[in-house]
Design an enzyme around this catalytic site. Structure first.
Site, PDB file in Angstrom:
ATOM      1  CG  HIS A   1       1.652   0.011  -0.276  1.00  0.00           C
ATOM      2  ND1 HIS A   1       0.378   0.001   0.235  1.00  0.00           N
ATOM      3  CD2 HIS A   1       2.469   0.281   0.761  1.00  0.00           C
ATOM      4  CE1 HIS A   1       0.435   0.256   1.538  1.00  0.00           C
ATOM      5  NE2 HIS A   1       1.692   0.423   1.885  1.00  0.00           N
TER       6      HIS A   1
ATOM      7  CG  ASN B   1      -0.035   4.484   3.962  1.00  0.00           C
ATOM      8  OD1 ASN B   1       0.289   3.635   3.151  1.00  0.00           O
ATOM      9  ND2 ASN B   1      -0.135   4.230   5.244  1.00  0.00           N
TER      10      ASN B   1
ATOM     11  CB  CYS C   1       5.668   0.097   7.854  1.00  0.00           C
ATOM     12  SG  CYS C   1       6.159  -1.603   8.224  1.00  0.00           S
TER      13      CYS C   1
HETATM   14 ZN    ZN Z   1       2.385   0.640   3.838  1.00  0.00          ZN
END
Ligand code: ZN
Length: 306
Positions: free
Chosen positions: A205, A247, A238
């Protein structure tokens, strides 16, 4: 042809980090359009209390909606065992719980130290198992923390091992803060695979905070990573990691994977069209990515046919 799963996390990681609340109808249209473009897994939301994240208040409804889309794996994030209960009740195929490798980040983010989080993971694993849902643990802040700075790799290995013992079926390494570099990705993927078993660490991620997202993805691919999280338009970041925005961009990732000869099942042209849903539903929200502006290379179709 090696298959790579591109897991779209925009409806969760993207939308939870921005102020605007996307209407449910737009979220549904987004999910339908991505599935039609060939995306096989979508993290549709997060089961956190709506008082904390009003953007995620309709997650249960979205799960029920998305489950009816053929061939789509519907996953959701849960902060704790209580969230796991709500997720399986809504009917998720899989759920994942973030486990912050930085204890300070964990305490600040979810008010739980590492032993308390391991207890939540064990309970969430039990709930998922009884419901027949897949259960993953996201090793968050694995590459560094905006509060603590560096996170020792041995600590990540130790905590991953403990989470496996608590019932995790699969792991992702999460660059929550955008601190990762490709050499570090290589090292940490190897170490965690050696500790928990290669088949257990499937996913990265990644955030593109400092522009290293695709380089980090490539490093992961070379170490056998088979799932990459990404967000359409690079939406999100975040909310608990200051400055950590953006992202990995789904459009750019799919261009790279498809042209390299990996099989993603995703039609890039169709994927690029989905962006208009975000532009319309989130006016003024910055979107990222190079491919949407430049378009694919002239010989893109020849590349993917090879
Ligand atoms: Zn994330």
């Amino acid at each position: 042809m090696t298959e790579i799963l591109v897991s779209e996390v925009g409806p969760r990681d993207g939308l939870q980090s921005i102020k605007a609340i996307m209407p449910l109808a737009a979220k549904k249209a987004w999910i339908v359009a991505e599935a039609a473009a060939g995306v096989r897994e979508i993290e549709v939301g997060s089961f956190v209390p709506p008082s904390l994240l009003p953007q995620m208040a309709d997650t249960a409804e979205l799960v029920r909606f998305a489950r009816d889309i053929p061939g789509l794996n519907v996953v959701a994030l849960v902060p704790n065992a209580k969230g796991a209960g709500r997720a399986v009740e809504a009917g998720v195929h899989g759920l994942s719980i973030p486990f912050s490798m930085s204890e300070t980040h964990s305490i600040r983010n979810v008010r739980k130290d590492h032993p308390a989080m391991l207890a939540e993971i064990a309970e969430a694993a039990r709930i998922a198992r009884e419901a027949g849902a897949h259960f993953a643990v996201g090793l968050a802040t694995a590459f560094g923390c905006t509060i603590e700075g560096s996170v020792p790799e041995d600590q990540v290995v130790r905590l991953a091992t403990a989470a496996a013992e608590a019932g995790a079926l699969e792991f992702s390494l999460s660059d929550t803060t955008g601190y990762a570099d490709p050499a570090q990705v290589r090292r940490l993927v190897r170490k965690v695979k050696a500790a928990v078993g290669a088949e257990m660490l499937t996913t990265l991620h990644l955030h593109n905070t400092r522009g290293l997202g695709l380089a980090n993805a490539l490093a992961g691919l070379e170490e056998g990573i088979t799932t990459l999280d990404a967000s359409l338009g690079g939406l999100g970041g975040c909310p608990f990691a200051p400055g950590a925005s953006g992202n990995l961009v789904t459009e750019d990732l799919v261009l790279m994977l498809n042209s390299m000869g990996f099989s993603t099942g995703i039609d890039l042209e169709k994927l690029l069209e989905v962006r208009s849903i975000l532009i319309e539903a989130l006016p003024g929200e910055p979107l990222y990515g190079f491919t949407p502006d430049a378009g694919p290379m002239l010989d893109y179709n020849e590349r993917i046919a090879r």
